[in-house]
Write an enzyme that holds these catalytic residues in place. Structure first.
Site, PDB file in Angstrom:
ATOM      1  N   SER A 256     -36.920  33.567 -10.719  1.00 42.17           N
ATOM      2  CA  SER A 256     -37.621  34.344 -11.758  1.00 42.17           C
ATOM      3  C   SER A 256     -37.027  34.066 -13.147  1.00 42.17           C
ATOM      4  CB  SER A 256     -37.753  35.772 -11.493  1.00 42.17           C
ATOM      5  OG  SER A 256     -39.108  36.540 -12.114  1.00 42.17           O
ATOM      6  N   LYS A 260     -35.817  30.149 -14.415  1.00 38.79           N
ATOM      7  CA  LYS A 260     -36.023  29.439 -15.571  1.00 38.79           C
ATOM      8  C   LYS A 260     -34.525  28.884 -15.824  1.00 38.79           C
ATOM      9  CE  LYS A 260     -39.216  32.998 -16.893  1.00 38.79           C
ATOM     10  NZ  LYS A 260     -40.369  33.097 -16.117  1.00 38.79           N
ATOM     11  N   TRP A 352     -48.848  35.969 -10.876  1.00 41.76           N
ATOM     12  CA  TRP A 352     -48.323  36.124 -12.352  1.00 41.76           C
ATOM     13  C   TRP A 352     -47.338  34.773 -12.613  1.00 41.76           C
ATOM     14  CZ3 TRP A 352     -49.161  38.575 -16.636  1.00 41.76           C
ATOM     15  CH2 TRP A 352     -48.272  38.651 -17.532  1.00 41.76           C
ATOM     16  N   HIS A 402     -43.337  38.734  -4.993  1.00 47.54           N
ATOM     17  CA  HIS A 402     -42.251  37.867  -5.920  1.00 47.54           C
ATOM     18  C   HIS A 402     -40.895  38.335  -5.379  1.00 47.54           C
ATOM     19  CE1 HIS A 402     -40.940  36.464  -9.920  1.00 47.54           C
ATOM     20  NE2 HIS A 402     -40.538  37.513 -10.127  1.00 47.54           N
TER      21      HIS A 402
END
Ligand code: GCU
Length: 423
Positions: A256, A260, A352, A402
């Protein structure tokens, strides 16, 4: 009431259906600033640098070069046990001050497999809740810094507690890694920078800035994602000093927002032998121009009261509701990993983060991998849920939400067995 209604009305509806994705054009990472397409030599000597500068300028900001401060790094072994996990692993807990004892410290937790002989390859990743949450091991120290109950909300944060021990262990699958001959190294991301708009004052961004806590950040300077990525590199420095670690086989992984950071660390630090993005979404592996799921506007704080403005450099927010003006997209980030192995993973219910947008990020980075002689992804067909595809660029879309699960890790380990060979 009226005001909040107006603000709410200003936020566009989130696109969660493929048929609603607008037409978009992706800039080719291989076309240099002079308009010419580069060959492999041109990519290495010139174009990759341009792509890195673009990622700094428009998305993450520039990471300061701290190589001259390497000599100031101090580390202490706080605990070492060659018979951890019932004798299967060696656990080392280190405290590291990468820029000297006046600066903040990172508590690095390392497990290496026993009885394999030689040096071990390692997966390195930052964790969300403190080292004591990442594994279910009573010997792991509790963090002394705050840990968040609710990410990004210091008001809802607390001291670490015994109750949290092992609570995120399913995300790290330590036993599986050790059984398959891999080590695990992890640290709490809040050690590097607490995750809220003022968090940088407690972390390395203030410590490394001449103005310290009085710094006024300018456009183009680094932000939270950059700081966490820097912390991953400093942890790799530590691993490189451990004789039992094979520093040529360290994979960087993140989930998540930390996915990044993992990608940005892999882009900036060529020592990472394998780069893994677990559901990194917007500002990670997903293409921003699709405007699917989380958008640049939502993530960058363009809409009052939402988002994470402290993660990116200021320019990023200017592309809110104006993604078409971005001279790059996230496939450029993925391309910078080439020719090293890269794995991008999604979860089917994690709309998302835009699973298809993450896959397409890899698809559009693939020409760079192949140009440099890597086998790359080798497909443009979005695979069915649960099937791992690819060559030296891997991808899967796991069923479910997720998260990071045993299924994700089984794929990462298979991929590492194939692609992160001893040199
Ligand atoms: C939020 C955020 C995402 C981020 C995620 C996480 O959902 O919008 O961009 O990846 O948090 O880090 O869990």
């Amino acid at each position: 009431m009226l005001l909040s209604l107006m603000l709410f009305a200003a936020i566009p509806v989130t696109i969660l259906e493929e048929s609603k994705v607008p037409a978009y054009t992706l800039p080719d990472p291989l076309v240099a600033s002079d308009g010419r397409k580069v060959d492999a030599e041109g990519w290495k000597s010139r174009r990759r640098g341009e792509v890195m500068r673009a990622l700094e300028t428009h998305v993450y900001g520039r990471t300061p070069d701290t190589s001259a401060r390497q000599a100031e790094a101090v580390q202490e072994v706080r605990e070492h046990d060659a018979a951890a996990l019932g004798g299967k692993a060696t656990r080392t807990q280190l405290r590291v001050w990468p820029v000297g004892r006046k600066g903040p410290f990172i508590d690095l937790l390392v497990y290496l497999p026993n009885g394999k002989g030689g040096q071990s390859p390692v997966f390195l990743g930052a964790n969300f809740g403190g080292n004591h949450t990442a594994v279910d091991d009573p010997k792991v120290f509790l963090p002394e810094t705050w840990v968040s109950k609710q990410w990004s909300d210091p008001a809802r944060s607390d001291r670490a507690s015994e109750k949290q021990r092992g609570s995120q262990s399913s995300r790290w699958q330590l036993e599986m890694l050790i059984a398959r001959g891999y080590g695990l190294a992890t640290f709490y991301y809040g050690d590097v920078e607490p995750d809220h708009p003022e968090g940088w004052k407690e972390g390395f961004r203030a410590a490394l800035s001449p103005a310290g806590r009085d710094t006024v950040w300018k456009d183009g300077e680094w932000a939270g994602v950059g700081a966490w990525a820097w912390g991953l590199s400093r942890s790799l420095d530590v691993l490189s000093r451990m004789p039992a670690v094979d520093a040529s086989r360290v994979a960087v992984i993140g989930h998540s927002r930390l996915g990044k950071a993992s990608l940005w660390a892999g882009a900036q630090d060529g020592r990472f032998a394998l780069v893994i993005s677990n559901e990194s979404g917007c500002g990670g592996a997903a293409l921003s121009k699709r405007i699917f799921g989380e958008t640049v506007g939502v993530i960058s704080g363009f809409y009052k009261g939402r988002g994470f403005p402290h993660w990116f450099t200021a320019r990023f927010a200017t592309y809110s509701e104006n993604e078409a003006a971005m001279p790059l997209d996230q496939h450029w980030l993925l391309a910078t990993v080439a020719p090293r192995p890269l794995y991008v993973a999604s979860a089917a219910e994690d709309l998302w983060a835009d699973p298809r947008g993450e896959f397409l990020g890899a698809v559009h980075a693939d020409p760079v991998f192949r140009l440099l002689g890597a086998s790359g992804l080798g497909t443009e067909v979005f695979p069915e849920v649960g099937r791992a595809v690819g060559g030296s660029v891997g991808y899967h879309n796991r069923a479910g939400k997720h998260d990071v699960t045993a299924e994700d890790w089984a794929n990462y380990l298979d991929f590492a067995d194939r692609n992160m060979k001893a040199r």
